[in-house]
Write an enzyme that holds these catalytic residues in place. Sequence first.
Site, PDB file in Angstrom:
ATOM      1  N   LYS A  52       6.107  18.586  11.940  1.00  0.00           N
ATOM      2  CA  LYS A  52       6.206  19.795  12.882  1.00  0.00           C
ATOM      3  C   LYS A  52       5.693  21.170  11.972  1.00  0.00           C
ATOM      4  O   LYS A  52       5.049  21.975  12.669  1.00  0.00           O
ATOM      5  CB  LYS A  52       7.662  19.768  13.196  1.00  0.00           C
ATOM      6  N   GLN A  96      17.313  19.128  13.525  1.00  0.00           N
ATOM      7  CA  GLN A  96      16.666  17.862  13.533  1.00  0.00           C
ATOM      8  C   GLN A  96      17.905  16.532  13.598  1.00  0.00           C
ATOM      9  O   GLN A  96      18.719  16.578  12.747  1.00  0.00           O
ATOM     10  CB  GLN A  96      15.728  17.442  12.245  1.00  0.00           C
ATOM     11  N   ASP A 119      14.198  22.995  21.777  1.00  0.00           N
ATOM     12  CA  ASP A 119      14.397  21.618  22.065  1.00  0.00           C
ATOM     13  C   ASP A 119      14.928  21.355  23.534  1.00  0.00           C
ATOM     14  O   ASP A 119      14.987  20.189  24.011  1.00  0.00           O
ATOM     15  CB  ASP A 119      15.320  20.899  20.973  1.00  0.00           C
TER      16      ASP A 119
END
Length: 284
Positions: A52, A96, A119
């Site tokens: 990322k 995460q 997300d």
Amino acid sequence: MTTIINGKKVSQKIREELKEECEEIKKQGIIPKLAVIMVGDNPASKVYVRNKNKACQEIGIEYEEYFLKSEITQEKLIELIEDLNNRKDINGILLQSPIPNHLDINEAFRKISPEKDVDGFHPANVGKLILNQDTFVSCTPYGIMKLFAEYNIDLNGKHVVILGRSNIVGKPLIACCLNRNATVTVCHSKTENLEEHTKKADILIVAIGKANFVKKEMIKDGAVIIDVGINRTDEGKLTGDVDFENVKDVAGYITPVPGGVGPMTIAMLMNNVIKAARLQNKNN
Ligand code: NDP
């Protein structure tokens, strides 16, 4: 003839477009920035976080990462999320997963401001997706929709069968496909006679995390097969949930692992960060 869907190539094209878009918005004074939080030292997560970071660098998105010790308390985690929510220079926040079991990940996702939820995991954004309203769509399902668009695979009236009902892949996929007028069947570990369902699929999307689970006997001739799974064999090789070598002879379209859905997930995350930056600067 089977078409192998090249997610790597499509994602590169998207990343190039995003790079141009990023240069464009920077000229308007908008500097997109992503903050990534990782708790503990899960090796797979470390690789995802590194990728990322790399993608941000390539596109021109600013990036900050927070590596928290696995013993961190829920209060401290929420405190960090709230600090990032309050910072004007941060446009996207990503937590995460997985995080250690003593922490409540659902509460943590809920605390991320919906405007920074790149997300697409916040209940408000999930709700909007179900209502077919503009929102941040969770990156893997969104990437799959982009692949359909790129390969002119029309979902209208098609029977889509989804294997897996996780909050991050299976469930948002239900809404994505329904919003495109597909007829959707969702299967999971308690589904009986799974093969009866998979055989009826015009489009089969598999996200269960079981190496080479879907065999060629389970699919209809010419079906579109999307393999979300990422599994590692004993030899350390990456493999999907679909027995690619055999299924590819029967499928109309199929995604490989690696090089199919995986690269699309990161590209769509980058897309969501730029979208968040634009939206947060709309009235300035
Ligand atoms: P989860 O483990 O959260 O969910 C797995 C789902 O599969 C569950 O709904 C489970 O059912 C179902 N399932 C398990 N076994 C079977 C079975 N034998 N038959 C039917 N359904 C079954 O997984 P995720 O959705 O997070 O991930 C799935 C896979 O996709 C993993 O390999 C993961 O690494 C990969 N992944 C890849 C991404 C990418 O970018 N390519 C992004 C995210 C995930 P039940 O609900 O009943 O337990």
